[in-house]
Scaffold this motif. Structure first.
Motif, PDB file in Angstrom:
ATOM      1  N   ARG A  27       0.821  -1.221   0.000  1.00 54.89           N
ATOM      2  CA  ARG A  27       0.000   0.000   0.000  1.00 54.89           C
ATOM      3  C   ARG A  27       0.849   1.262   0.000  1.00 54.89           C
ATOM      4  O   ARG A  27       0.535   2.232   0.684  1.00 54.89           O
ATOM      5  N   LEU A  28       1.902   1.246  -0.766  1.00 57.89           N
ATOM      6  CA  LEU A  28       2.763   2.427  -0.882  1.00 57.89           C
ATOM      7  C   LEU A  28       2.393   3.198  -2.150  1.00 57.89           C
ATOM      8  O   LEU A  28       3.199   3.406  -3.050  1.00 57.89           O
ATOM      9  N   THR A  29       1.161   3.653  -2.209  1.00 53.64           N
ATOM     10  CA  THR A  29       0.655   4.279  -3.426  1.00 53.64           C
ATOM     11  C   THR A  29       1.307   5.621  -3.718  1.00 53.64           C
ATOM     12  O   THR A  29       1.271   6.100  -4.848  1.00 53.64           O
ATOM     13  N   GLU A  30       1.915   6.244  -2.705  1.00 51.54           N
ATOM     14  CA  GLU A  30       2.535   7.552  -2.915  1.00 51.54           C
ATOM     15  C   GLU A  30       3.972   7.441  -3.414  1.00 51.54           C
ATOM     16  O   GLU A  30       4.612   8.453  -3.705  1.00 51.54           O
ATOM     17  N   HIS A 207      -1.743  -7.095   6.936  1.00 51.10           N
ATOM     18  CA  HIS A 207      -1.133  -5.777   7.063  1.00 51.10           C
ATOM     19  C   HIS A 207      -1.134  -5.325   8.512  1.00 51.10           C
ATOM     20  O   HIS A 207      -2.082  -5.574   9.252  1.00 51.10           O
ATOM     21  N   ALA A 208      -0.070  -4.641   8.908  1.00 47.60           N
ATOM     22  CA  ALA A 208       0.017  -4.090  10.257  1.00 47.60           C
ATOM     23  C   ALA A 208       0.799  -2.786  10.211  1.00 47.60           C
ATOM     24  O   ALA A 208       1.626  -2.556   9.318  1.00 47.60           O
ATOM     25  N   THR A 209       0.511  -1.923  11.167  1.00 49.77           N
ATOM     26  CA  THR A 209       1.262  -0.684  11.345  1.00 49.77           C
ATOM     27  C   THR A 209       1.921  -0.727  12.717  1.00 49.77           C
ATOM     28  O   THR A 209       1.249  -0.999  13.720  1.00 49.77           O
ATOM     29  N   LEU A 210       3.216  -0.473  12.758  1.00 55.85           N
ATOM     30  CA  LEU A 210       3.991  -0.490  14.003  1.00 55.85           C
ATOM     31  C   LEU A 210       4.493   0.925  14.278  1.00 55.85           C
ATOM     32  O   LEU A 210       5.082   1.554  13.387  1.00 55.85           O
ATOM     33  N   ARG A 211       4.248   1.423  15.491  1.00 59.08           N
ATOM     34  CA  ARG A 211       4.711   2.761  15.853  1.00 59.08           C
ATOM     35  C   ARG A 211       5.880   2.675  16.811  1.00 59.08           C
ATOM     36  O   ARG A 211       5.806   2.021  17.854  1.00 59.08           O
ATOM     37  N   PHE A 212       6.983   3.338  16.457  1.00 56.74           N
ATOM     38  CA  PHE A 212       8.211   3.306  17.242  1.00 56.74           C
ATOM     39  C   PHE A 212       8.515   4.680  17.832  1.00 56.74           C
ATOM     40  O   PHE A 212       8.154   5.715  17.267  1.00 56.74           O
ATOM     41  N   GLU A 213       9.217   4.668  18.961  1.00 62.24           N
ATOM     42  CA  GLU A 213       9.698   5.894  19.582  1.00 62.24           C
ATOM     43  C   GLU A 213      11.217   5.812  19.713  1.00 62.24           C
ATOM     44  O   GLU A 213      11.759   4.783  20.149  1.00 62.24           O
ATOM     45  N   LEU A 214      11.906   6.881  19.332  1.00 65.07           N
ATOM     46  CA  LEU A 214      13.350   6.921  19.502  1.00 65.07           C
ATOM     47  C   LEU A 214      13.685   7.145  20.968  1.00 65.07           C
ATOM     48  O   LEU A 214      13.128   8.035  21.619  1.00 65.07           O
ATOM     49  N   ALA A 230       5.921   2.306  10.858  1.00 64.27           N
ATOM     50  CA  ALA A 230       6.308   1.381   9.801  1.00 64.27           C
ATOM     51  C   ALA A 230       5.069   0.658   9.309  1.00 64.27           C
ATOM     52  O   ALA A 230       4.281   0.152  10.117  1.00 64.27           O
ATOM     53  N   ARG A 231       4.891   0.623   8.012  1.00 64.82           N
ATOM     54  CA  ARG A 231       3.808  -0.156   7.413  1.00 64.82           C
ATOM     55  C   ARG A 231       4.353  -1.523   7.021  1.00 64.82           C
ATOM     56  O   ARG A 231       5.411  -1.603   6.382  1.00 64.82           O
ATOM     57  N   CYS A 232       3.667  -2.569   7.395  1.00 60.66           N
ATOM     58  CA  CYS A 232       4.170  -3.927   7.193  1.00 60.66           C
ATOM     59  C   CYS A 232       3.159  -4.783   6.444  1.00 60.66           C
ATOM     60  O   CYS A 232       1.939  -4.637   6.616  1.00 60.66           O
ATOM     61  N   TYR A 233       3.694  -5.659   5.636  1.00 58.72           N
ATOM     62  CA  TYR A 233       2.897  -6.673   4.938  1.00 58.72           C
ATOM     63  C   TYR A 233       3.574  -8.014   5.190  1.00 58.72           C
ATOM     64  O   TYR A 233       4.799  -8.127   5.104  1.00 58.72           O
ATOM     65  N   PHE A 234       2.789  -9.018   5.532  1.00 58.54           N
ATOM     66  CA  PHE A 234       3.402 -10.312   5.856  1.00 58.54           C
ATOM     67  C   PHE A 234       2.699 -11.462   5.160  1.00 58.54           C
ATOM     68  O   PHE A 234       1.483 -11.469   4.968  1.00 58.54           O
ATOM     69  N   GLU A 235       3.528 -12.421   4.757  1.00 59.17           N
ATOM     70  CA  GLU A 235       3.076 -13.675   4.171  1.00 59.17           C
ATOM     71  C   GLU A 235       3.626 -14.805   5.026  1.00 59.17           C
ATOM     72  O   GLU A 235       4.309 -14.567   6.020  1.00 59.17           O
TER      73      GLU A 235
END
Length: 248
Positions: A27-30, A207-214, A230-235
């Motif tokens: 889903r990286l349409t941009e 699909h999953a979205t992971l939010r990270f903090e520095l 981070a946007r993730c796709y998994f098989e």
């Protein structure tokens, strides 16, 4: 993620990639994204003689040479789709150096090579990473170096039906994408322990979205407590992730 606007100048690149086009639903349409299926190393190198020669990796095994060449081959077509010309050269730190007007990222593994690029007028940074899902032994060996216990709790709660090996591969890939996105901007090396997973959510069956903090400052632009997704796709056998930064 198969390119849908791949308009190529035949005088600059071939009319079609030398390797078969692949597909990943990230889903990286941009972005302009090209995915290529890897052949056997000797076949890939035979088809990509020019890219292989440009990499100057004489000591690398054929598999590594083939993956590098395929990644640069994908990058050429991804750049063509946004009408940016110029070589992608290998910097002293081994990271790709993009032609003026473009920013991007390359990854290869799990049978594919992928390149994601954008114009600098729309994006400041792009990081993409593909990984084969690790074995149980690899998971046991590396998990403590990659993720803290609380990060695994967050991910397990969000994806309760996913195996431990796939969860590890997701967080590993996402942190790799985070590094690829931020390092060219901050010019500071940082490790897995310097970014912590705060939250995760499913956004689709695969699909999953992971939010990270520095946890530490990388630069004035990226102080401690900066959050990125981070946007993730998994098989079943591979995962792919991407971190992007749009222009302000």
């Amino acid at each position: 993620m198969t390119p849908d606007r791949l308009t190529l100048d035949g005088s600059w690149v071939n009319a079609a990639p030398a390797l078969p086009l692949g597909h990943l639903d990230l889903r990286l349409t941009e972005l302009s994204v090209v995915v290529l299926e890897l052949l056997a190393p000797e076949d890939t190198l035979k088809l990509l003689r020019a890219e292989a020669a440009e990499q100057r990796l004489p000591r690398a095994v054929p598999k590594r040479q083939a993956e590098f060449a395929a990644g640069r081959h994908a990058a050429r077509f991804a750049l063509a789709a946004i009408d940016v010309r110029g070589p992608v050269v290998r910097g002293e730190d081994a990271a790709p150096r993009w032609p003026s007007g473009a920013v991007g990222s390359i990854s290869h593994g799990a049978g594919i090579a992928v390149a994601a690029v954008a114009r600098t007028s729309t994006h400041r940074g792009v990081g993409i990473d593909v990984e084969r899902v690790v074995t149980r032994d690899t998971h046991a060996e590396l998990i403590a170096r990659v993720a803290a216990p609380q990060e695994l709790v967050v991910l397990t709660r969000a994806l309760p039906e996913v195996s431990n090996e796939l969860l590890f591969s997701l967080i590993f890939s996402a942190k790799e994408s985070l590094f690829k996105c931020l390092f060219p901007l901050a010019q500071v090396f940082f490790g897995f322990e310097d970014a912590v997973l705060q939250a995760a959510r499913l956004t689709g069956p695969q699909h999953a979205t992971l939010r990270f903090e520095l946890l530490r400052a990388l630069s004035s632009e990226f102080p401690a407590n900066t959050t990125l997704e981070a946007r993730c796709y998994f098989e079943a056998t591979r995962v792919v992730s991407a971190v992007t930064l749009e222009q302000r």
